[in-house]
Design an enzyme around this catalytic site. Structure first.
Site, PDB file in Angstrom:
ATOM      1  N   HIS A   1       0.852  -1.196   0.000  1.00 21.32           N
ATOM      2  CA  HIS A   1       0.000   0.000   0.000  1.00 21.32           C
ATOM      3  C   HIS A   1       0.883   1.239   0.000  1.00 21.32           C
ATOM      4  O   HIS A   1       1.886   1.295   0.714  1.00 21.32           O
ATOM      5  CB  HIS A   1      -0.899  -0.007   1.241  1.00 21.32           C
ATOM      6  CG  HIS A   1      -1.575   1.305   1.512  1.00 21.32           C
ATOM      7  ND1 HIS A   1      -2.444   1.887   0.626  1.00 21.32           N
ATOM      8  CD2 HIS A   1      -1.499   2.160   2.570  1.00 21.32           C
ATOM      9  CE1 HIS A   1      -2.882   3.036   1.126  1.00 21.32           C
ATOM     10  NE2 HIS A   1      -2.322   3.230   2.298  1.00 21.32           N
TER      11      HIS A   1
ATOM     12  N   HIS B   1       0.940   5.812  -1.504  1.00 17.50           N
ATOM     13  CA  HIS B   1       0.171   7.013  -1.853  1.00 17.50           C
ATOM     14  C   HIS B   1       0.747   7.717  -3.081  1.00 17.50           C
ATOM     15  O   HIS B   1       1.181   8.875  -2.988  1.00 17.50           O
ATOM     16  CB  HIS B   1       0.187   8.005  -0.671  1.00 17.50           C
ATOM     17  CG  HIS B   1      -0.308   7.454   0.633  1.00 17.50           C
ATOM     18  ND1 HIS B   1      -0.032   8.052   1.853  1.00 17.50           N
ATOM     19  CD2 HIS B   1      -1.075   6.376   0.929  1.00 17.50           C
ATOM     20  CE1 HIS B   1      -0.599   7.368   2.833  1.00 17.50           C
ATOM     21  NE2 HIS B   1      -1.231   6.329   2.303  1.00 17.50           N
TER      22      HIS B   1
ATOM     23  N   GLU C   1       1.449  -0.822 -22.423  1.00 16.30           N
ATOM     24  CA  GLU C   1       1.697  -2.008 -21.592  1.00 16.30           C
ATOM     25  C   GLU C   1       0.671  -2.196 -20.471  1.00 16.30           C
ATOM     26  O   GLU C   1       0.680  -3.233 -19.805  1.00 16.30           O
ATOM     27  CB  GLU C   1       3.085  -1.908 -20.957  1.00 16.30           C
ATOM     28  CG  GLU C   1       4.194  -1.723 -21.959  1.00 16.30           C
ATOM     29  CD  GLU C   1       4.807  -3.044 -22.422  1.00 16.30           C
ATOM     30  OE1 GLU C   1       5.326  -3.754 -21.569  1.00 16.30           O
ATOM     31  OE2 GLU C   1       4.748  -3.334 -23.631  1.00 16.30           O
TER      32      GLU C   1
ATOM     33  N   HIS D   1      -6.945   8.551  -1.347  1.00 14.01           N
ATOM     34  CA  HIS D   1      -6.004   8.045  -0.339  1.00 14.01           C
ATOM     35  C   HIS D   1      -4.781   7.363  -0.977  1.00 14.01           C
ATOM     36  O   HIS D   1      -3.662   7.781  -0.732  1.00 14.01           O
ATOM     37  CB  HIS D   1      -6.723   7.080   0.613  1.00 14.01           C
ATOM     38  CG  HIS D   1      -5.849   6.551   1.704  1.00 14.01           C
ATOM     39  ND1 HIS D   1      -6.257   6.413   3.017  1.00 14.01           N
ATOM     40  CD2 HIS D   1      -4.571   6.096   1.687  1.00 14.01           C
ATOM     41  CE1 HIS D   1      -5.257   5.942   3.753  1.00 14.01           C
ATOM     42  NE2 HIS D   1      -4.226   5.725   2.963  1.00 14.01           N
TER      43      HIS D   1
END
Ligand code: 13P
Ligand code: ZN
Length: 270
Positions: free
Chosen positions: A139, A141, A169, A210
């Site tokens: 994860h 940002h 691609e 987020h």
């Protein structure tokens, strides 16, 4: 005991987190990564019976009982991981009841795993069902993917199609497309469950306003996946306000499916 800082999985994790920081994806403590390890991988690097602390997870994941994870710590800066891996990372093993994590190494300053542990563990469960070789949930940002969620519809088909049209691609790297969650409160079991649900059908889940979650068989694969989505979003943010004269047509995308032996998500191409 061998030096765990020299273990191949540790070296790769530190390199990857450093590179994520360098890409600007992880300001301050932004982002978190979990890498599933086998008992064989950690053997000789730590004593499996020496539990330093037992941490409650706040959710139940019995299918992960006994599994080892190398996980970034909450509040930790990716920038600093290379200088002190043991303070910024930890190795945990999910307990038999699936509701706790035994700390076996790391978090040396008294810290604990990322606040997004629910999303990570629940996503591991979902991705392992889809691909038994999945090992990583990542994860972060990245700026352009975030920016795109302010100006583009969050409809998953439309969002995916736009990204596929941005670089040749893209459809090859993420033929399963990009799933999208609306803004939700982060660090909760609710967003964890919602993310895992989205992970059933794609390896990428965007959290609107987020960041992004990517899954993969190793750190390179999940990194490359996020890198490619972010590149597509970057092109979109460069051109979204300009008249579009040319694009990658659906016919061209079908040609790419044939050339690279991939199948775009069912119903996403015309
Ligand atoms: P942590 O520092 O708890 O990992 O949180 C960072 C983050 O990106 C929350 O979504
Ligand atoms: Zn985040």
């Amino acid at each position: 005991m061998k030096n765990i800082l020299e273990a191949p999985f540790m070296v790769e994790m530190v390199r990857t987190l450093t590179e994520m920081y360098r890409h600007g994806w992880d300001e301050r403590n932004g982002g978190n990564v979990s890498l599933m390890l086998s008992a064989e991988q950690v053997e000789g690097y730590l004593e499996p019976d020496r539990v330093l602390r037992t941490l409650p997870t706040g959710f139940s994941a019995p299918s992960l009982a006994g599994k080892y994870f190398l996980v970034t710590g909450t509040g930790k800066y990716f920038k600093n991981v290379q200088y002190d891996p043991a303070a910024n990372l930890g190795i945990v093993r999910i307990t038999e009841d699936g509701e706790h994590a035994d700390l076996l190494w790391g978090y040396t300053d008294g810290g604990q795993f990322t606040s997004e542990f629910p999303a990570h563990m629940m996503s591991h469960v979902a991705r392992l069902k889809a691909d038994p070789e999945n090992r990583v949930i990542m994860h972060c940002h990245p700026a352009n993917i975030l920016a795109m969620t302010y100006v583009h519809t969050l409809d998953e088909r439309e969002f995916t199609r736009t990204l596929w049209q941005m670089c040749t691609e893209c459809i090859v790297v993420f033929p399963d497309g990009v799933n999208v969650l609306p803004w939700m409160l982060c660090g909760t079991n609710e967003i964890g469950l919602a993310t895992a649900e989205k992970m059933n059908t794609a390896r990428v889940v965007v959290w609107a306003q987020h960041g992004i979650y990517g899954a993969g068989r190793d750190l390179d694969e999940s990194f490359g996946l996020i890198e490619t989505v972010e590149k597509g979003a970057e092109i979109y943010m460069k051109i979204a306000h300009l008249p579009r004269v040319n694009t990658i047509s659906d016919e061209a995308l079908h040609q790419l499916e044939g050339r690279f032996n991939v199948k775009g998500r069912e119903g996403y191409l015309n």
